[in-house]
Design an enzyme around this catalytic site. Structure first.
Site, short mmCIF file in Angstrom:
data_model
loop_
_atom_site.label_atom_id
_atom_site.label_comp_id
_atom_site.label_asym_id
_atom_site.label_seq_id
_atom_site.Cartn_x
_atom_site.Cartn_y
_atom_site.Cartn_z
N LYS A 190 -6.78 6.17 -5.38
CA LYS A 190 -6.61 5.74 -6.78
C LYS A 190 -7.27 4.39 -6.97
O LYS A 190 -6.82 3.39 -6.41
CB LYS A 190 -5.13 5.62 -7.15
CG LYS A 190 -4.97 5.41 -8.66
CD LYS A 190 -3.60 4.92 -9.05
CE LYS A 190 -3.46 3.43 -8.95
NZ LYS A 190 -4.33 2.66 -9.87
N GLU A 264 -3.09 -4.83 2.77
CA GLU A 264 -3.97 -6.00 2.72
C GLU A 264 -3.66 -6.68 1.40
O GLU A 264 -3.97 -6.17 0.33
CB GLU A 264 -5.43 -5.52 2.80
CG GLU A 264 -6.37 -6.59 3.27
CD GLU A 264 -6.93 -7.38 2.13
OE1 GLU A 264 -6.33 -8.43 1.80
OE2 GLU A 264 -7.94 -6.97 1.55
N CYS A 298 -9.11 -11.97 -2.55
CA CYS A 298 -7.85 -12.18 -1.82
C CYS A 298 -7.98 -13.29 -0.80
O CYS A 298 -7.04 -14.02 -0.55
CB CYS A 298 -7.39 -10.88 -1.16
SG CYS A 298 -8.68 -10.10 -0.19
N GLU A 393 -0.90 -17.70 -5.43
CA GLU A 393 -2.25 -17.22 -5.69
C GLU A 393 -2.52 -17.28 -7.19
O GLU A 393 -1.73 -16.77 -7.97
CB GLU A 393 -2.27 -15.76 -5.22
CG GLU A 393 -3.62 -15.18 -5.00
CD GLU A 393 -3.54 -13.78 -4.40
OE1 GLU A 393 -2.55 -13.06 -4.64
OE2 GLU A 393 -4.48 -13.42 -3.69
P1 NAI Z 1 -1.66 -4.85 -8.26
O1 NAI Z 1 -1.23 -5.08 -6.88
O2 NAI Z 1 -0.63 -4.58 -9.29
O3 NAI Z 1 -2.69 -3.61 -8.32
C1 NAI Z 1 -3.45 -3.16 -7.22
C2 NAI Z 1 -3.46 -1.63 -7.24
O4 NAI Z 1 -2.13 -1.15 -7.03
C3 NAI Z 1 -3.92 -1.01 -8.53
O5 NAI Z 1 -4.65 0.16 -8.24
C4 NAI Z 1 -2.63 -0.66 -9.24
O6 NAI Z 1 -2.75 0.37 -10.16
C5 NAI Z 1 -1.77 -0.24 -8.08
N1 NAI Z 1 -0.32 -0.39 -8.29
C6 NAI Z 1 0.34 -1.22 -9.14
N2 NAI Z 1 1.66 -1.04 -9.02
C7 NAI Z 1 1.87 -0.10 -8.08
C8 NAI Z 1 3.02 0.50 -7.50
N3 NAI Z 1 4.23 0.13 -7.85
N4 NAI Z 1 2.85 1.41 -6.53
C9 NAI Z 1 1.62 1.77 -6.13
N5 NAI Z 1 0.49 1.25 -6.66
C10 NAI Z 1 0.60 0.32 -7.60
O7 NAI Z 1 -2.54 -6.04 -8.73
P2 NAI Z 1 -2.90 -6.43 -10.24
O8 NAI Z 1 -1.79 -6.24 -11.18
O9 NAI Z 1 -4.10 -5.65 -10.53
O10 NAI Z 1 -3.12 -7.99 -10.08
C11 NAI Z 1 -2.02 -8.86 -10.09
C12 NAI Z 1 -2.20 -9.94 -9.08
O11 NAI Z 1 -2.29 -9.36 -7.79
C13 NAI Z 1 -3.47 -10.73 -9.22
O12 NAI Z 1 -3.35 -11.77 -10.10
C14 NAI Z 1 -3.65 -11.21 -7.81
O13 NAI Z 1 -2.87 -12.36 -7.61
C15 NAI Z 1 -3.14 -10.09 -6.97
N6 NAI Z 1 -4.19 -9.22 -6.45
C16 NAI Z 1 -4.57 -9.36 -5.17
C17 NAI Z 1 -5.59 -8.57 -4.67
C18 NAI Z 1 -6.04 -8.69 -3.27
O14 NAI Z 1 -7.11 -8.24 -2.94
N7 NAI Z 1 -5.26 -9.26 -2.39
C19 NAI Z 1 -6.30 -7.62 -5.50
C20 NAI Z 1 -5.78 -7.50 -6.83
C21 NAI Z 1 -4.77 -8.30 -7.27
#
Ligand code: NAI
Length: 780
Positions: A190, A264, A298, A393
Site C-alpha cells: 500500500k 523503519e 526519516c 521530528e
Molecule cells: P504515517 O505513518 O501515518 O503514514 C505512513 C503510511 O502508513 C501511509 O501509507 C499511511 O497510509 C499508513 N498508515 C497510517 N495509519 C496506519 C495504520 N493505523 N495502520 C497501518 N498503516 C497506516 O505518516 P504520515 O501521516 O504520512 O506522516 C506523519 C508524520 O510521520 C510525519 O510528519 C513524519 O514525522 C512521520 N513520517 C515519517 C516517515 C519516515 O520515513 N520515518 C515517513 C512518513 C512520515
C-alpha cells in the site's frame, strides 16, 4: 559592474522539465485508477484525489480499497506464492533484472511523475530516487540468483504486507518489493495516500515485464487500508516505513499473531560538526542533510550540534548559504527546495515552528510561489536540549541547533533522543570520527557525509526508530525463515507434592542480581518438588520490583561489558564452562530429580558444549565492509543490543538458560534471565558457578518466579532493549504488545518448541547484535 558583482547577482534562468509524457500516461489510464490485483488493474471505485502539491492541481482519482479489495489482493498473493518460490532463484533473478531494465528505460517518466505527485525537486527524483530504485532491483536480481546457494536452509515467509510513506514513494517501494521478491515472497503493497502514482506506474511495468500474476499486488487508500493489511490473517509479515506513532500501533496490532515485523520509523538525527571540520563541506553536507526533499526524510540531519569555537562562523556562513537556496517549482531543474507533500504536512510544520517561543528563528527571506505548499528553509538556534523541537521530528525544512564543548558532550547531546536512526560526524581527524561513530546511538553513521544510501548497505534504526534492517544480506534475511519442522510447545506444570520429606538440609535459593544473591522483594518462595514428589527446596517468587532491580543492575553493567574485548568475554565463558564441568554430576542429578528420567548428564554435557560455542564466537562474529558505489567504504559493525530480558525454556532448565546467556554475554550484552518456571533449581545452583567465574556483577542476573506475572513488567520496562521468550507459558502476545511503548526488539516462540540440542548460532548472533553501518568516504 565588477566581475564579482556579476557573480553575486547572477540569477539562474528557469529550466523547466517537460511533464507532457507523464500527463499523457495519466490520460492514457483515464485519470482514474483502480488497484493492481492478480496482474490486472481493477475498475476504479470510490476514491480520493491525488494532487500536485506544488500547484494544487488534481493529477488523478485513486480508489480507496475496501476489505474485499484487500482480501482479493491477499488471496492473489497467496495463490501465486508457492509457484513463485518454486521458480527458483535464477528465474526470479531474470524477472527482477527485467524490472530493473524497464525502470531504467522509463526513468524520466518515473522521475517526472514522482516530482508531480510528491513535490520533490526533479533534480532529486531524477538523480537520486530513480537511480537508487534501479540499483535496488539490479542488486536484488543478484540476491535472487545467489539465494539458493547462499541461504540454502532458509525459506520465504510467504505473503508480505508492505506499507510505505510518501517521502520517497518509489524508492520505499523498491526497498520493500525487491528483497521480498528475490527471496520468493509475494507482496501486497500500500503506497501512501498522497503519493501512489509511481507505484501504479510500477504495476504497469510489472505487467510489461510479464511478472506472474499475483506476485505484486498494489492497493491504494489511507491508513484504514493499512490497518486492514496489518490485521489480515493471510499475511505472514508486515514491513512498514512511516511514523513512530503508527509503527507502535502496528506493533501492538500484530502482537501474538506470529507475523514477522520490521519497522523503519522516525528520527531526529544529529549532525555533529567538530571544530577541525572542513566548514564549507560541512555546510554543503547540511544542505543535503536537512533541505534534501524539504527535510521530509526519516534520517534527515535535523539536529545540528556544532563545537563552540566555530559556532559563530559556522552559523553565519550557514545562513549565507541558506539564502542561496532556490525554492520553487519542483519541475524546474535549477530548484533546490520543492514543495511540501500536502497541505496537512505544511500545516503541521507551520504549527510546530510557530509554537516555538524560545531560541532565535531564522527563516530564509525568499519569494515563495503564491500557490502550492511551500515552506522556507529555517534554522532555529539557542534551544535547550530538552525543547520539543530538539526532541520531536518536524519532518520539514527546519534545522534546530545547539553547541557543545567536548567530544564527550557531543556524544551525550547526540544520544539525548528517543530515536536512533542516523548521525553525521564532521571532522578532518579520522581518529576522532572513528572514536565517536561507535558511541553514537544510531543504525547509520556518516563520516564527513550525509544521506548516503545503497542497496548493499543495511539501513535501519535502534530505539524508537524501529527494528530490522533494509538492504544487504541482513535486509534479505528479514524476508526469510529457517527451514525446519514446527512442533507445538505444551505448558510444563511444576511437579506436584507427593510427600513432604525434604531432601537433605534446607536449601532456600535466592535471586541473583548485580553479582549478589538477594532475597526476593516480596518475601515469598515456593516449594519445588521432584518428579517423585519429594521436596527439593524452595525457589523465590520474584516480583516487578525484582525485575526493576535486575534491570538496573544489568544497565549499570552494560556499558562496561560492551567495551570489553571478545577475547576477554571468551575467557570468562570458558571459565564458566570449566567451573560447571567440575560440578557436572551434581547438576545432572538435580535435573534428573526435577524432570525425572536420566537425561541430566546429557543436558549438562550439551550446556558445556554450548558455552564453548559461545566462547568460540565471542571474538569471531565479524562485521563486514560493503562494496558501495562511492569512493569509500560502508562498514557494517556489529554492536550489542544492550540489556536483554529472557524467559528461559522450561523443558531444558540448564541448557535453555546457558543457550541464551552465552550469546548475550559473548556479544557484549547484559541480561536478566527468568529461569525455567517448573524447574528453577538448576538456575539457582548456577549462581555459584557464575560467582566463581569472574563474571562482572550485573552482566548476568537471574530471577525465579511466575513467567506470566513477570512478562509484563519485563516487556514494558523502558530500560530493557530486547525481550525474548522461550517459555512454555503463552507469553508471546503479551510481550509483543507490552514492548510497543519503547519499541524494544522481541523474539518470542509463538507457542512453538525449539530443539535446544540443535546448534543455531546464527539466529542468536543476529538477535544479540545490531548492525551499525558507518560510511567513510575517502579521497577527493
Ligand atoms: P504515517 O505513518 O501515518 O503514514 C505512513 C503510511 O502508513 C501511509 O501509507 C499511511 O497510509 C499508513 N498508515 C497510517 N495509519 C496506519 C495504520 N493505523 N495502520 C497501518 N498503516 C497506516 O505518516 P504520515 O501521516 O504520512 O506522516 C506523519 C508524520 O510521520 C510525519 O510528519 C513524519 O514525522 C512521520 N513520517 C515519517 C516517515 C519516515 O520515513 N520515518 C515517513 C512518513 C512520515
Amino acid at each position: 559592474m565588477s566581475v564579482k558583482d556579476i557573480f553575486d547577482s547572477m540569477d539562474y534562468g528557469p529550466a523547466p522539465e517537460d511533464a507532457a509524457e507523464a500527463f499523457a500516461w495519466l490520460v492514457d489510464q483515464g485519470d482514474r485508477f483502480g488497484h493492481f490485483i492478480d496482474g490486472a488493474f481493477t475498475a476504479p471505485g470510490d476514491g480520493f484525489l491525488s494532487k500536485n502539491p506544488a500547484t494544487g492541481e488534481t493529477l488523478a482519482t485513486l480508489t480507496q480499497a475496501t476489505q474485499d479489495d484487500v482480501d482479493a489482493a491477499v488471496q492473489a498473493a497467496r495463490q501465486a506464492q508457492p509457484k513463485w518460490t518454486r521458480l527458483g532463484g535464477y528465474k526470479r533473478a531474470k524477472y527482477l533484472y527485467a524490472l530493473a531494465r524497464l525502470l531504467q528505460k522509463h526513468s524520466r517518466l518515473f522521475a517526472v511523475l514522482e516530482t508531480l505527485d510528491n513535490g520533490k525537486p526533479i533534480r532529486e527524483s531524477r538523480d537520486i530516487d530513480i537511480p537508487l530504485v534501479q540499483r535496488h532491483f539490479y542488486f536484488h536480481a543478484g540476491m535472487a540468483q545467489l539465494m539458493d546457494t547462499e541461504l540454502p536452509d532458509r525459506d520465504p515467509l510467504g505473503v508480505c504486507g508492505q506499507i510505505i510513506p510518501w517521502n520517497f514513494p518509489l524508492l520505499m517501494l523498491a526497498w520493500k518489493v525487491a528483497p521480498a521478491l528475490a527471496t520468493g515472497n509475494t507482496v501486497v503493497l500500500k503506497p501512501a495516500e498522497y503519493t501512489s502514482l509511481t507505484a501504479l506506474l510500477f504495476a504497469d511495468i510489472c505487467r510489461q515485464a510479464g511478472l506472474p500474476k499475483g506476485v505484486v499486488n498494489i492497493v491504494t487508500g489511507d491508513g484504514a487500508v493499512g490497518e486492514m493489511i496489518v490485521a489480515h490473517p493471510g499475511i505472514d509479515k508486515i514491513a512498514f516505513t512511516g511514523s513512530t506513532e503508527v509503527g507502535r500501533r502496528i506493533r501492538a496490532a500484530t502482537a501474538g499473531s506470529g507475523k514477522g515485523l520490521t519497522l523503519e520509523l522516525g528520527g531526529k538525527s544529529p549532525y555533529v560538526v567538530f571544530d577541525d571540520a572542513d566548514i564549507d563541506s560541512a555546510i554543503e553536507g547540511l544542505v543535503d542533510a536537512i533541505w534534501f526533499n524539504q527535510g521530509q526524510v526519516c534520517c534527515a540531519g535535523s539536529r545540528l550540534l556544532v563545537q563552540e569555537g566555530i559556532a559563530q562562523i559556522f552559523l553565519s556562513r550557514l545562513k549565507a548559504r541558506m539564502e542561496m537556496l532556490r525554492i520553487g517549482n519542483p519541475l524546474d531543474k535549477c530548484i533546490d527546495v520543492g514543495a511540501i507533500v500536502d497541505p496537512v504536512q505544511l500545516q503541521a510544520i507551520t504549527e510546530m515552528v510557530d509554537a516555538c517561543a524560545h531560541g532565535e528563528v531564522f527563516k530564509v527571506n525568499a519569494q515563495l510561489p503564491a500557490e502550492g505548499c511551500f515552506y522556507p528553509p529555517t534554522l532555529i538556534t539557542g534551544l535547550e536540549p530538552s525543547h520539543r523541537l530538539m526532541q520531536e521530528e518536524i519532518f520539514g525544512p527546519v534545522l534546530v541547533s545547539t553547541t557543545f564543548r567536548t567530544p564527550d558532550e557531543a556524544v551525550q547531546l547526540a544520544n539525548n533522543s528517543r530515536y536512533g536512526l542516523a548521525a553525521s560526524v564532521w571532522t578532518e581527524n579520522l581518529n576522532l570520527a572513528l572514536d565517536v561513530a561507535p558511541k553514537l546511538t544510531a543504525g547509520v553513521v556518516w563520516v564527513n557525509a550525509t544521506n548516503l544510501f545503497d542497496a548493499a548497505a543495511g539501513f535501519g534504526g535502534v530505539r524508537e526508530s524501529g527494528f530490522g534492517r533494509e538492504g544487504g544480506w541482513d535486509g534479505l534475511r528479514a524476508y526469510t525463515k529457517p527451514r525446519r519442522r514446527v512442533r507445538q510447545l505444551t505448558r510444563i506444570e511444576p511437579n506436584p507434592a507427593k510427600n513432604g520429606d525434604p531432601e537433605g538440609i534446607d536449601q532456600t535459593a535466592k535471586l541473583y542480581v548485580g553479582g549478589k544473591q538477594t532475597r526476593p522483594d516480596g518475601g515469598y518462595s515456593r516449594n519445588v518438588w521432584s518428579k517423585t514428589g519429594k521436596l527439593l527446596g524452595q525457589a523465590p517468587i520474584a516480583n516487578r520490583k525484582d525485575i526493576r532491580n535486575a534491570v538496573e543492575a544489568a544497565r549499570g553493567a552494560a556499558g562496561g561489558w560492551a567495551k570489553t574485548t571478545g577475547h576477554l568475554r571468551a575467557q570468562i565463558l570458558y571459565y564458566i564452562a570449566e567451573n560447571l564441568s567440575r560440578r557436572a554430576r551434581e547438576f545432572a542429578a538435580r535435573i534428573d530429580a526435577m524432570k525425572g528420567g536420566r537425561q541430566g548428564a546429557k543436558e549438562v554435557e550439551a550446556s558445556l558444549r554450548r558455552l564453548f560455542t559461545w566462547a568460540a564466537w565471542a571474538d569471531k562474529f565479524d562485521g563486514q565492509v560493503h562494496g558501495v558505489p562511492i569512493r569509500g567504504v560502508a562498514m557494517a559493525m556489529r554492536e550489542p543490543v544492550g540489556v536483554i530480558g529472557t524467559f528461559c525454556a522450561d523443558e531444558a532448565p540448564l541448557l535453555g538458560l546457558v543457550s541464551v546467556m552465552g550469546p548475550a554475554m559473548a556479544m557484549g550484552n547484559s541480561c536478566v534471565l527468568v529461569a525455567s518456571e517448573p524447574y528453577p533449581l538448576a538456575a539457582t545452583d548456577f549462581y555459584q558457578v557464575l560467582e566463581t567465574s569472574d563474571v562482572p556483577g550485573g552482566v548476568v542476573n537471574i530471577l525465579t518466579g511466575s513467567h506470566e506475572e513477570l512478562a509484563k513488567p519485563m516487556a514494558s520496562h523502558m530500560d530493557v532493549d530486547a525481550v525474548w521468550s522461550f517459555s512454555s507459558s503463552d507469553l508471546s502476545g503479551l510481550i509483543e504488545r507490552e514492548s510497543a511503548d519503547n519499541l524494544k526488539r522481541t523474539w518470542v516462540n509463538n507457542g512453538r518448541a525449539r530443539d535446544w540440542y540443535e546448534e543455531d548460532s546464527r539466529a542468536f548472533l543476529e538477535a544479540t547484535t545490531e548492525v551499525k553501518t558507518v560510511w567513510v568516504p575517502y579521497g577527493e
